[in-house]
Design an enzyme around this catalytic site. Structure first.
Site, PDB file in Angstrom:
ATOM      1  N   LEU A 118      39.593  45.879  43.967  1.00 42.62           N
ATOM      2  CA  LEU A 118      41.011  46.208  43.700  1.00 42.62           C
ATOM      3  C   LEU A 118      41.267  47.039  42.480  1.00 42.62           C
ATOM      4  CD1 LEU A 118      42.602  42.728  44.715  1.00 42.62           C
ATOM      5  CD2 LEU A 118      42.621  44.669  46.084  1.00 42.62           C
ATOM      6  N   GLY A 119      40.650  46.849  41.595  1.00 42.10           N
ATOM      7  CA  GLY A 119      40.549  47.616  40.295  1.00 42.10           C
ATOM      8  C   GLY A 119      39.674  47.202  39.145  1.00 42.10           C
TER       9      GLY A 119
ATOM     10  N   GLY B 161      38.867  46.803  34.861  1.00 45.18           N
ATOM     11  CA  GLY B 161      39.489  46.586  33.560  1.00 45.18           C
ATOM     12  C   GLY B 161      38.431  46.745  32.586  1.00 45.18           C
TER      13      GLY B 161
ATOM     14  N   VAL C  34      38.013  43.593  39.290  1.00 42.42           N
ATOM     15  CA  VAL C  34      38.858  42.636  40.333  1.00 42.42           C
ATOM     16  C   VAL C  34      38.589  43.056  41.668  1.00 42.42           C
ATOM     17  CG1 VAL C  34      40.959  41.590  40.965  1.00 42.42           C
ATOM     18  CG2 VAL C  34      40.554  42.166  38.694  1.00 42.42           C
TER      19      VAL C  34
ATOM     20  N   LYS D 121      37.958  37.853  39.900  1.00 39.76           N
ATOM     21  CA  LYS D 121      37.752  38.841  38.847  1.00 39.76           C
ATOM     22  C   LYS D 121      36.392  38.368  38.122  1.00 39.76           C
ATOM     23  CE  LYS D 121      40.549  39.395  35.322  1.00 39.76           C
ATOM     24  NZ  LYS D 121      41.284  39.433  33.892  1.00 39.76           N
TER      25      LYS D 121
ATOM     26  N   ASP E 227      49.985  40.259  25.492  1.00 34.44           N
ATOM     27  CA  ASP E 227      49.622  41.509  26.450  1.00 34.44           C
ATOM     28  C   ASP E 227      50.720  41.767  27.455  1.00 34.44           C
ATOM     29  OD1 ASP E 227      48.266  43.972  26.617  1.00 34.44           O
ATOM     30  OD2 ASP E 227      46.630  43.121  27.910  1.00 34.44           O
TER      31      ASP E 227
END
Length: 704
Positions: A392-393, A395, A400, A415, A510
């Site tokens: 999904l992505g 970081g 993830v 994650k 954050d």
């Protein structure tokens, strides 16, 4: 006693006594009356509409079907006597339950049950195998094996979908073949003995502290099983006997659809237990069950709790078990050890020391962060081996993945933290410690974690609509004003919970649009608590370094490195303006190539006479009063002085229109006046005491 029990006895006795007045029965009235009185027993189970209760067990006409080693004595249901090895015992309510009587539109009835149990091994710290509460389509367990199979299955049918068995196991032996987590756990089993979910036995106190329980100590404990068929969710809770109330947090919460497992029309409920090499005694003290509702409360005073406690107390005077354990281990090692006894002893000592150290580290980790909720194997299957197609992505500290959990078929986000990153480990621990205890509709739900060798994995609810920043800064996506305003209020509600409404203060540190996720109904969920810190109400947060994302960092945070509620509120103000304007917090001005802050852009539009000129040009259906409140409140939250920023309680009142923005809130006087706002709350009133030097709000970009 349940209410229906008294009604049943009263109606039965009344009709019978009326019959006795007939002349034909006058000479029989005394013998019949004696039989009637003998037939009404205080501890018999009564079933009505899928409900029954046993306040103790005794008598020849007890309404139970038992086999194997099971028996009844002293008001106790004893599933195994402990006198012989490799025995099994079963006890079932004799009548099938109709799980098709539903009221919520689902295909299977909901149910709740509770029972008191006790497990006694030959010694207080050593036991044989455990027991299980069982729902099944057939009471015939003649082919089932004792030992690790708990009298339920055997090596040939374990895991077969045709078993139609649901069991809650209370296991006191760690069996690697069934992937048990330890030798003192509770698990949910579906058609097999590899639990779909399990946890070390224990319960949560009202302050959410985890208290471990020892299943083998012999002390009576109470277990609750609650299944909601509408939500396809099963909760399992355990606690020491006779607490004033059931713990509010379950030990296990498992998503499972039992309509695919149980037949519905004829389901039997009962218990199964078994012994292995060592003999153990398994007792049930009382049992209550109900379909589609809460079961009747057990009458503790009618149960043989004192008898169990006296039996358990005798275990404390038995000899210690180290000698027995040593003999068993040595016997296992002799066939494979061909060297001298001295070398064997040395190797064994080193081996045990390593295992002890590893176990100590594991226990310290679990004591600090709780038990792992998922196995690495399940997460590997869920993500197809963490393949790129499930990504999904990425970081700064990990990736993830989208996953589909086996057994429950629940879609989740997983994650995987980079193992070589020290900061990644800190974030992993922060997520477990903080987010793992938070429950709010506008926070991403952490479902659990997995720690496998160097692999660190966190499992969350899956958010199908992705992150908020993708919807704001992608041309082919657009959110209407109603959606944006609801998202803003949702984020504010979540932050209010973190700052004011939870048992501790949580500073997120954050807050940004990429950390706001949208569920299937476009509701906002604040996530990514890797930088979050918590502290007691009234205390200060102990942070000494700058953390966050450039553009959302408050001026005092950049200067001093100290995160507070006010620094979170600063980031919230930037986010509110970003949602309304669909512009990044900082961008490069095409006219002069200089960076420009979003707060400057909004303030410039306000000074020109129309603050709404700063909004996203794609918006054409907005409510002008609402968007003005959002933009002006965003500027107020971004005030350079932290004392001038409103607290979250007041932010919520402004957004809900329960309080008006200060009348002195103007672009040219924003930093120069004390706002005259009447508040009942002294804390809110103090927020408007602005004793800071005159500084233009357009200079905010220089502080970040």
């Amino acid at each position: 006693m349940a209410l229906d029990r008294h009604i049943l006895r009263r109606s039965f006795a009344s009709s019978s006594l009326n019959m006795l007045h007939h002349p034909c029965f006058l000479h029989l009235q005394y013998p019949i009356l004696v039989l009637l009185l003998l037939s009404v027993r205080p501890d018999a189970a009564v079933a009505d509409g899928g409900e029954f209760i046993f306040d103790g067990f005794s008598g020849a006409d007890l309404n139970l079907t038992m086999d194997g080693d099971a028996s009844v004595a002293d008001g106790l249901l004893r599933l195994t006597s402990g006198r012989l090895s490799f025995l099994k015992g079963h006890a079932f309510y004799p009548y099938p339950l109709d799980f098709t009587e539903v009221s919520n539109g689902s295909s299977l009835a909901s149910f709740s049950t509770t029972f008191l149990f006790s497990i006694m091994g030959p010694y207080i710290d050593l036991s044989s195998h455990g027991l299980a509460f069982v729902l099944c389509s057939n009471k015939d367990f003649s082919s089932a094996l004792p030992g690790q199979f708990l009298g339920l299955l055997n090596q040939w049918n374990n895991g077969n979908a045709t078993n139609h068995i649901v069991a809650i196991e209370l296991d006191t032996i760690m069996n690697s073949e069934f992937q048990d987590i330890d030798s003192n756990h509770i698990g949910v089993d579906i058609n097999g003995l590899i639990s779909v979910s399990s946890a070390t036995a224990g319960y949560y106190t009202p302050t959410h502290a985890f208290r471990k329980l020892s299943l083998t100590g012999g002390q009576p404990m109470q277990l609750w099983v609650d299944y909601d068929s509408n939500q396809a969710m099963m909760n399992v809770t355990v606690a020491p006997c006779c607490l004033s109330s059931k713990p509010s947090w379950p030990l296990l919460s498992v998503a499972c659809n039992l309509s695919t497992v149980l037949p519905g029309t004829a389901v039997y409920a009962g218990f199964s237990s078994a012994n292995g090499v060592l003999g153990s005694r398994h007792y049930i003290l009382g049992w209550s069950f109900k379909l589609n509702g809460e079961p009747a409360a057990l009458n503790y005073s009618a149960l043989s709790i004192k008898t169990i406690q006296e039996l358990a107390a005798q275990l404390q005077y038995q000899p210690h078990t180290n000698k027995i354990k040593t003999i068993i281990l040595c016997a296992a090692l002799l066939p494979t050890v061909g060297i001298a006894i001295a070398v064997s002893a040395t190797l064994f000592k080193l081996h045990m020391k390593r295992r002890l150290d590893a176990r100590r580290n594991q226990l310290e980790w679990q004591r600090e962060y709780g038990l792992p909720s998922f196995t690495y194997k399940d997460l590997l299957i869920a993500t197809s081996g963490f393949k790129d197609k499930m990504l999904l992505g990425k970081g700064g500290f990990g990736s993830v993945f989208k996953g589909l959990l086996p057994h429950s078929n629940r879609t989740v986000a997983i994650k995987r933290v980079s193992p070589e990153s020290k900061q990644g480990m800190k974030e992993f621990m922060a997520e477990i410690v903080i987010l793992g205890h938070l429950r709010h509709r506008n926070l991403v739900q952490l479902l659990g974690y997995c720690r496998h060798k160097q692999q660190l994995l966190l499992v969350y609810d899956y958010m199908p609509n992705g992150s908020l920043d993708c919807h704001l800064h992608t041309q082919d996506r657009n959110l209407c004003w109603a959606q944006r305003f609801r998202i803003i209020k949702g984020i504010a509600s979540g932050l209010f919970y973190l700052h004011e409404d939870w048992e501790q203060v949580v500073i997120h540190r954050d807050i940004k649009t990429s950390n706001v996720l949208l569920d299937g109904e476009m509701n906002a969920r604040l996530g990514d608590f890797g930088l979050a810190r918590s502290h007691a109400h009234g205390a200060d947060a102990h942070t000494t370094r700058v953390a966050g994302t450039w553009g959302y960092i408050a001026p005092e945070l950049a200067r001093l490195g100290k995160a507070t509620k006010a620094t979170d509120i600063f980031a919230l103000g930037v986010l509110m303006m970003e949602v309304a304007c669909a512009r990044r917090p900082i961008w490069v001005n095409s006219a002069d190539g200089e960076p420009l802050a979003l707060a400057d852009w909004v303030l410039a539009a306000w000074r020109r006479g129309s603050i709404t000129d700063a909004i996203d040009p794609r918006l054409d259906d907005y409510v002008e009063e609402e968007i003005e409140v959002v933009l002006k409140l965003g500027l107020l939250c971004c005030h350079p002085s932290p004392n001038a920023r409103p607290r979250m309680r007041l932010v919520m009142q402004y957004l809900d229109r329960d309080a008006a923005l200060p009348t002195d809130l103007q672009p040219d006087t924003l930093l120069m006046s004390n706002f005259d706002v009447s508040q009942d709350d002294n804390e809110m009133h103090e927020q408007h005491a602005m004793s800071c030097p005159t500084t233009a709000i357009t200079d905010l970009s220089r502080g970040r």
